[in-house]
Design a protein around this motif. Structure first.
Motif: not given
Length: 298
Positions: A136-137, A139
């Motif tokens: 999730t961290h 891009s």
């Protein structure tokens, strides 16, 4: 040994899908449809075709946006390849064809089997099919770089001639030692397009980016755990750059939910992510698994 193939083209949405067909000696022999990886092409299956030696008919498409199918328009993505694969199987006029896939092609194969359960028989997945949720961290650009970074870099490079492209690949850590062969050479040369002194990979960058992101979609990740038929996963001991840690090991497969599925996981020693398909040892394991899936002996 049977190494000759014919080029065919079948109608799909937006045009014609190019594919290579290695015919069986017996016209009634089983058919195997084999799907390549994210920046590869149909000739990545050339060594497997040689070792199958005409005991089955092997059909390998250039997936949309690659090789002879580079001119097919979007939308791209795993689901689009799934639809194209089903259309190819239908055009071949065969029921319950064996379906195989390497790397990204394994994810396409799993989703195709779930979406079209009556069309395909047993599956052979080669170093792919089981995935992991997207971090999730990261891009979108960071995520795609993490998935296929060096391969993405190649798509933006130019080469003065075919020998230069050959030298580029021969310097790749995965193709060191005796990993090079006439089949590998033919495979990498099929990827090259354009004119000297500015030749380049024929893979469409937009297709590769879209497909790479698609590997993290929930439906794609879930497909291999929902297979309605038996499958074999042949996973490589080493990774994309010939590093000791491969894409999979027992703990990673456990985390991805492989135990308890219809998939039997088999480790292939002394191969990496590429040579599990293109090297003699790895291709021999793949060919054997395909023959078992097609119930061909001798």
């Amino acid at each position: 040994m049977t190494t000759s193939y014919e080029e065919i083209r079948v109608p799909v949405t937006g045009g014609g899908l190019a594919a290579l067909r290695w015919p069986a000696r017996d016209p009634g022999a089983p058919v195997v449809v084999a799907l390549h990886g994210i920046t590869a092409n149909a000739l990545s299956w050339g060594t497997v075709a040689r070792l199958l030696d005409g005991r089955v008919t092997l059909v390998a498409p250039d997936l949309r946006g690659r090789g002879g199918s580079a001119g097919l328009p979007g939308p791209y993505g795993i689901a689009a390849h799934t639809d194209d694969t089903a259309a190819l199987a239908e055009a071949l006029g065969q029921d319950r064809v064996v379906l195989a896939g390497h790397s990204m092609g394994a994810f396409v194969a799993a989703l195709a089997a779930v979406r079209h359960p009556g069309r395909f028989g047993e599956l052979v997945l080669v170093d792919g099919g089981f995935g992991f949720p997207a971090p999730t961290h990261l891009s979108a650009d960071e995520l795609i770089t993490a998935v296929i970074g060096p391969a993405m870099d190649r798509l933006s490079m130019t080469f003065p001639d075919r020998d230069a492209y050959r030298s580029f690949w021969r310097a790749h850590p995965a193709f060191g030692g005796d990993a090079w062969s006439p089949e590998v050479d033919a495979y990498i040369q099929r990827d090259l397009t354009g004119e000297e002194p500015a030749m380049r990979s024929g893979c469409r960058l937009e297709a590769v980016r879209t497909d790479g992101m698609g590997l993290f979609q929930d439906e794609v990740l879930a497909a291999v755990r929902e297979l309605p038929q038996p499958a074999t996963l042949l996973w490589a001991q080493r990774g994309l750059m010939n590093e000791e840690q491969g894409l999979y090991d027992e703990s990673r497969l456990a985390a991805a939910g492989q135990p308890g599925t219809n998939v039997e996981a088999v480790r292939v020693e002394d191969v990496n992510h590429y040579t599990v398909l293109t090297g003699h040892k790895g291709a021999g394991e793949v060919a054997g698994a395909l023959l078992r899936a097609a119930s061909v002996t001798g």
